[in-house]
Design a protein around this motif. Structure first.
Motif, PDB file in Angstrom:
ATOM      1  N   GLN A  47       0.827  -1.200   0.000  1.00 31.71           N
ATOM      2  CA  GLN A  47       0.000   0.000   0.000  1.00 31.71           C
ATOM      3  C   GLN A  47       0.860   1.249   0.000  1.00 31.71           C
ATOM      4  OE1 GLN A  47      -2.623  -0.322   3.357  1.00 31.71           O
ATOM      5  NE2 GLN A  47      -3.988  -1.747   2.339  1.00 31.71           N
ATOM      6  N   ALA A  48       0.371   2.297  -0.631  1.00 26.88           N
ATOM      7  CA  ALA A  48       0.959   3.641  -0.603  1.00 26.88           C
ATOM      8  C   ALA A  48       2.413   3.659  -1.074  1.00 26.88           C
ATOM      9  CB  ALA A  48       0.857   4.227   0.803  1.00 26.88           C
ATOM     10  N   VAL A  49       2.713   2.918  -2.121  1.00 25.89           N
ATOM     11  CA  VAL A  49       4.048   2.939  -2.693  1.00 25.89           C
ATOM     12  C   VAL A  49       3.936   2.991  -4.205  1.00 25.89           C
ATOM     13  CG1 VAL A  49       5.313   1.794  -0.832  1.00 25.89           C
ATOM     14  CG2 VAL A  49       4.092   0.424  -2.489  1.00 25.89           C
ATOM     15  N   GLY A  50       5.057   3.338  -4.854  1.00 31.42           N
ATOM     16  CA  GLY A  50       5.031   3.503  -6.298  1.00 31.42           C
ATOM     17  C   GLY A  50       5.302   2.227  -7.051  1.00 31.42           C
ATOM     18  N   GLN A  51       5.532   2.361  -8.343  1.00 32.72           N
ATOM     19  CA  GLN A  51       5.782   1.211  -9.189  1.00 32.72           C
ATOM     20  C   GLN A  51       7.029   0.472  -8.727  1.00 32.72           C
ATOM     21  OE1 GLN A  51       5.927   2.160 -13.332  1.00 32.72           O
ATOM     22  NE2 GLN A  51       5.722   0.044 -13.983  1.00 32.72           N
ATOM     23  N   MET A  52       6.946  -0.822  -8.684  1.00 37.26           N
ATOM     24  CA  MET A  52       7.983  -1.705  -8.160  1.00 37.26           C
ATOM     25  C   MET A  52       8.191  -1.463  -6.671  1.00 37.26           C
ATOM     26  SD  MET A  52      11.942  -2.386  -9.253  1.00 37.26           S
ATOM     27  CE  MET A  52      12.807  -3.669  -8.367  1.00 37.26           C
ATOM     28  N   ASN A  53       7.274  -0.705  -6.064  1.00 36.66           N
ATOM     29  CA  ASN A  53       7.336  -0.379  -4.640  1.00 36.66           C
ATOM     30  C   ASN A  53       8.517   0.518  -4.288  1.00 36.66           C
ATOM     31  OD1 ASN A  53       4.999  -1.973  -4.009  1.00 36.66           O
ATOM     32  ND2 ASN A  53       6.288  -3.793  -4.246  1.00 36.66           N
ATOM     33  N   LEU A  54       9.021   1.257  -5.272  1.00 35.80           N
ATOM     34  CA  LEU A  54      10.046   2.253  -5.033  1.00 35.80           C
ATOM     35  C   LEU A  54       9.392   3.579  -4.659  1.00 35.80           C
ATOM     36  CD1 LEU A  54      12.375   1.534  -8.081  1.00 35.80           C
ATOM     37  CD2 LEU A  54      12.873   0.990  -5.694  1.00 35.80           C
TER      38      LEU A  54
END
Length: 254
Positions: A47-54
């Motif tokens: 949750q609340a993260v960008g693409q690829m969780n970066l």
């Protein structure tokens, strides 16, 4: 207000193609040898993260950097691995000494990639390139067991930390928690081992002024308990080895 058609068109293209010409690798049919789409490791949805969780700042600086844009010419996994061997010399998100926790403001600053946040590292630009390729589980295994460079292995383990389902992460990394291969995270004289570095990726949330994806509380607790057991077992083993050597010396003196 006069519309700037050039900037507007450039912004539209950037929004439609945020990764530029960096696209997925070519997949083969199920009956053929080679990367298959069914073997791609899906990206876990934190949750609340960008693409690829970066983080947003990091990924936008990666996408706007000329080095990343130029990686579109590498169309295969093997080519990106070779590039990693030559270019990756540290494993931090930002080039050491360049990061500032601020962002430049002003019209089109994000569009132009203007930022005082720092310079994204080649490690993380190649890491995100792997994501645009949509690498498979077999290819991830190739990365984390690679014999030519510890930084190729770092890219593989970082990929798992950001992309892998947290419930499956331990099974991937557990065989390497005692790995003694040494490398420098920041490309300086300070070194660590692959095993100790992985443990910190599992236990911590902050990594060199960036945030790793937050593990679910039950998973984080499970990891902490397992790592505590491993450290206890390691200390017991070291103590037993020391006692054994002391007994050998006693026997030699008799």
């Amino acid at each position: 207000m006069v519309k700037n058609n050039y900037s507007s068109g450039r912004n539209d293209d950037r929004l439609a193609n945020p990764n530029g010409k960096n696209v997925s690798q070519v997949f083969v049919d199920p009956q053929e040898d080679g990367p298959k789409v069914v073997d791609v490791l899906p990206c876990h949805s934190y949750q609340a993260v960008g693409q690829m969780n970066l983080g947003t700042m990091l990924i936008e600086n990666i996408r706007s950097h000329d080095y990343f844009k130029g990686l579109w010419e590498l169309a295969t996994f093997e080519e990106v691995v070779d590039q990693t061997y030559y270019d990756c010399k540290f494993a931090t998100p930002w080039v050491p000494g360049t990061h500032r926790a601020q962002r430049a403001s002003g019209m089109c600053s994000g569009l132009r990639g203007v930022s005082n946040a720092g310079t994204p590292s080649t490690c993380y630009m190649l890491l995100f390139k792997m994501f645009t390729l949509q690498i498979t589980k077999t290819q991830i295994k190739t990365l984390i067991t690679h014999a030519d460079s510890p930084y190729i292995r770092c890219v593989g383990f970082l990929y798992l930390r950001y992309v892998c389902d947290p419930k499956q992460l331990w099974a991937w990394v557990e065989p390497y928690l005692a790995d003694e291969e040494k490398f420098s995270e920041e490309g300086n004289n300070s070194t660590t081992t692959i095993g100790e570095w992985i443990k910190r990726l599992l236990e911590g949330q902050e990594y060199h002024d960036t945030m790793l994806p937050r593990l679910p509380v039950p998973v984080a607790k499970d990891f902490s308990e397992k790592l505590r057991e491993l450290r206890t077992a390691a200390r017991s083993s070291e103590s037993a080895q020391w006692e054994g050597r002391r007994e050998e010396r006693r026997e030699e003196r008799r």
